[in-house]
Write a protein that holds these residues in place. Structure first.
Motif, PDB file in Angstrom:
ATOM      1  N   ASN A  16      41.173  44.275  18.449  1.00 50.64           N
ATOM      2  CA  ASN A  16      41.272  42.824  18.301  1.00 50.64           C
ATOM      3  C   ASN A  16      40.134  42.098  19.015  1.00 50.64           C
ATOM      4  N   GLY A  17      39.122  42.820  19.455  1.00 49.61           N
ATOM      5  CA  GLY A  17      37.994  42.188  20.122  1.00 49.61           C
ATOM      6  C   GLY A  17      38.194  41.941  21.610  1.00 49.61           C
ATOM      7  N   ILE A  18      39.284  42.447  22.175  1.00 52.76           N
ATOM      8  CA  ILE A  18      39.559  42.215  23.587  1.00 52.76           C
ATOM      9  C   ILE A  18      38.602  43.011  24.470  1.00 52.76           C
ATOM     10  N   GLY A  19      38.319  44.240  24.100  1.00 51.80           N
ATOM     11  CA  GLY A  19      37.341  45.030  24.845  1.00 51.80           C
ATOM     12  C   GLY A  19      35.983  44.341  24.862  1.00 51.80           C
ATOM     13  N   SER A  20      35.598  43.760  23.742  1.00 51.82           N
ATOM     14  CA  SER A  20      34.337  43.011  23.670  1.00 51.82           C
ATOM     15  C   SER A  20      34.353  41.827  24.620  1.00 51.82           C
ATOM     16  N   ARG A  21      35.445  41.105  24.635  1.00 54.19           N
ATOM     17  CA  ARG A  21      35.552  39.948  25.537  1.00 54.19           C
ATOM     18  C   ARG A  21      35.423  40.378  26.993  1.00 54.19           C
ATOM     19  N   LEU A  22      36.027  41.508  27.343  1.00 48.73           N
ATOM     20  CA  LEU A  22      35.952  42.000  28.713  1.00 48.73           C
ATOM     21  C   LEU A  22      34.519  42.392  29.080  1.00 48.73           C
ATOM     22  N   VAL A  23      33.838  43.103  28.184  1.00 52.71           N
ATOM     23  CA  VAL A  23      32.451  43.486  28.449  1.00 52.71           C
ATOM     24  C   VAL A  23      31.577  42.236  28.570  1.00 52.71           C
ATOM     25  N   GLU A  24      31.761  41.289  27.667  1.00 50.78           N
ATOM     26  CA  GLU A  24      30.985  40.041  27.727  1.00 50.78           C
ATOM     27  C   GLU A  24      31.168  39.338  29.063  1.00 50.78           C
ATOM     28  N   LYS A  25      32.403  39.276  29.542  1.00 51.87           N
ATOM     29  CA  LYS A  25      32.674  38.600  30.814  1.00 51.87           C
ATOM     30  C   LYS A  25      32.023  39.353  31.972  1.00 51.87           C
ATOM     31  N   LEU A  26      32.075  40.688  31.960  1.00 50.88           N
ATOM     32  CA  LEU A  26      31.421  41.448  33.024  1.00 50.88           C
ATOM     33  C   LEU A  26      29.915  41.180  33.032  1.00 50.88           C
ATOM     34  N   VAL A  27      29.305  41.105  31.861  1.00 49.39           N
ATOM     35  CA  VAL A  27      27.869  40.818  31.783  1.00 49.39           C
ATOM     36  C   VAL A  27      27.592  39.402  32.300  1.00 49.39           C
ATOM     37  N   ASP A  28      28.437  38.454  31.948  1.00 48.86           N
ATOM     38  CA  ASP A  28      28.277  37.083  32.455  1.00 48.86           C
ATOM     39  C   ASP A  28      28.373  37.043  33.981  1.00 48.86           C
ATOM     40  N   ILE A  29      29.358  37.736  34.519  1.00 50.19           N
ATOM     41  CA  ILE A  29      29.529  37.796  35.977  1.00 50.19           C
ATOM     42  C   ILE A  29      28.304  38.453  36.613  1.00 50.19           C
ATOM     43  N   ALA A  30      27.802  39.504  35.983  1.00 50.85           N
ATOM     44  CA  ALA A  30      26.607  40.181  36.498  1.00 50.85           C
ATOM     45  C   ALA A  30      25.442  39.194  36.603  1.00 50.85           C
ATOM     46  N   LYS A  31      25.237  38.409  35.562  1.00 49.70           N
ATOM     47  CA  LYS A  31      24.159  37.417  35.574  1.00 49.70           C
ATOM     48  C   LYS A  31      24.357  36.421  36.713  1.00 49.70           C
ATOM     49  N   GLU A  32      25.579  35.925  36.865  1.00 49.57           N
ATOM     50  CA  GLU A  32      25.889  34.949  37.914  1.00 49.57           C
ATOM     51  C   GLU A  32      25.638  35.499  39.307  1.00 49.57           C
ATOM     52  N   ARG A  33      25.827  36.812  39.483  1.00 45.58           N
ATOM     53  CA  ARG A  33      25.752  37.418  40.816  1.00 45.58           C
ATOM     54  C   ARG A  33      24.447  38.160  41.081  1.00 45.58           C
ATOM     55  N   GLY A  34      23.456  37.953  40.229  1.00 43.93           N
ATOM     56  CA  GLY A  34      22.144  38.548  40.477  1.00 43.93           C
ATOM     57  C   GLY A  34      22.035  40.035  40.186  1.00 43.93           C
ATOM     58  N   ILE A  35      22.956  40.550  39.391  1.00 43.53           N
ATOM     59  CA  ILE A  35      22.883  41.957  38.991  1.00 43.53           C
ATOM     60  C   ILE A  35      21.841  42.069  37.882  1.00 43.53           C
ATOM     61  N   VAL A  36      20.900  43.011  38.027  1.00 40.54           N
ATOM     62  CA  VAL A  36      19.821  43.132  37.046  1.00 40.54           C
ATOM     63  C   VAL A  36      20.020  44.280  36.060  1.00 40.54           C
ATOM     64  N   LYS A  37      20.884  45.243  36.416  1.00 39.52           N
ATOM     65  CA  LYS A  37      21.215  46.308  35.463  1.00 39.52           C
ATOM     66  C   LYS A  37      22.612  46.830  35.744  1.00 39.52           C
ATOM     67  N   MET A  38      23.206  47.381  34.683  1.00 40.99           N
ATOM     68  CA  MET A  38      24.583  47.868  34.761  1.00 40.99           C
ATOM     69  C   MET A  38      24.641  49.293  34.233  1.00 40.99           C
ATOM     70  N   THR A  39      25.601  50.052  34.753  1.00 46.82           N
ATOM     71  CA  THR A  39      25.785  51.429  34.321  1.00 46.82           C
ATOM     72  C   THR A  39      27.274  51.744  34.195  1.00 46.82           C
ATOM     73  N   LEU A  40      27.550  52.825  33.494  1.00 44.12           N
ATOM     74  CA  LEU A  40      28.917  53.316  33.337  1.00 44.12           C
ATOM     75  C   LEU A  40      28.866  54.752  32.852  1.00 44.12           C
ATOM     76  N   GLU A  41      29.998  55.431  32.970  1.00 42.95           N
ATOM     77  CA  GLU A  41      30.177  56.741  32.363  1.00 42.95           C
ATOM     78  C   GLU A  41      31.258  56.614  31.300  1.00 42.95           C
ATOM     79  N   VAL A  42      31.069  57.326  30.205  1.00 46.32           N
ATOM     80  CA  VAL A  42      32.039  57.300  29.117  1.00 46.32           C
ATOM     81  C   VAL A  42      32.190  58.718  28.579  1.00 46.32           C
ATOM     82  N   ARG A  43      33.411  59.059  28.207  1.00 41.56           N
ATOM     83  CA  ARG A  43      33.650  60.398  27.653  1.00 41.56           C
ATOM     84  C   ARG A  43      32.759  60.632  26.430  1.00 41.56           C
TER      85      ARG A  43
END
Length: 152
Positions: free
Chosen positions: A84-111
């Motif tokens: 339903n696009g909820i995962g997308s909304r969550l990722v978008e918000k994390l990226v927005d928060i990253a921008k607000e907090r001066g984060i320049v790159k993001m990482t994750l692990e996925v199966r």
């Protein structure tokens, strides 16, 4: 249910019980309730958000801010609300928060087998940059390391 019915907000202690339901339905080795409480209350690096419908958390995401990098720790959506696009909304918000907090790159692990999650991350500019052999304790599955380097 439309995306307008979903509220994204910072996780509070009141959300933990709902988040634990999502956690247990989403992961073979779920985080403990105490671990999530510690993240929300005491981990200064931790940023956790929830997706709520009618005040109930039906999805959540977490990230640690380590200097100028964001490490996504968890993203999960209750099975009844997936696609339903909820995962997308969550990722978008994390990226927005990253921008607000001066984060320049993001990482994750996925199966390696989680093609849906990989497609979601690719949609937001994450790229496969490495492999962690035998990363997952439940079955020894490899994890793909993904990075997004164009945050700002």
């Amino acid at each position: 249910m439309g995306l307008d019915d979903v509220e994204i907000s910072y996780m509070t202690l009141e959300d933990i019980d709902d988040v634990m339901v999502v956690e247990k339905l989403s992961f073979t080795i779920p985080w403990s309730k105490n671990a999530l409480i510690e993240e929300v209350l005491n981990n200064r690096m931790a940023i956790y958000i929830t997706a709520k419908v009618n005040g109930k958390a039906i999805g959540y995401a977490g990230m640690w801010k380590i200097f100028d990098e964001g490490h996504i720790t968890n993203i999960a959506v209750h099975p009844e609300y997936r696609q339903n696009g909820i995962g997308s909304r969550l990722v978008e918000k994390l990226v927005d928060i990253a921008k607000e907090r001066g984060i320049v790159k993001m990482t994750l692990e996925v199966r390696k087998s989680n093609l849906a999650a990989q497609a979601l991350y690719c949609k937001y500019g994450f790229k496969e940059m490495g492999l962690r052999k035998g990363y997952y304790a439940d079955n020894g599955e490899d994890a793909i390391i993904m990075w997004k380097e164009d945050i700002l």
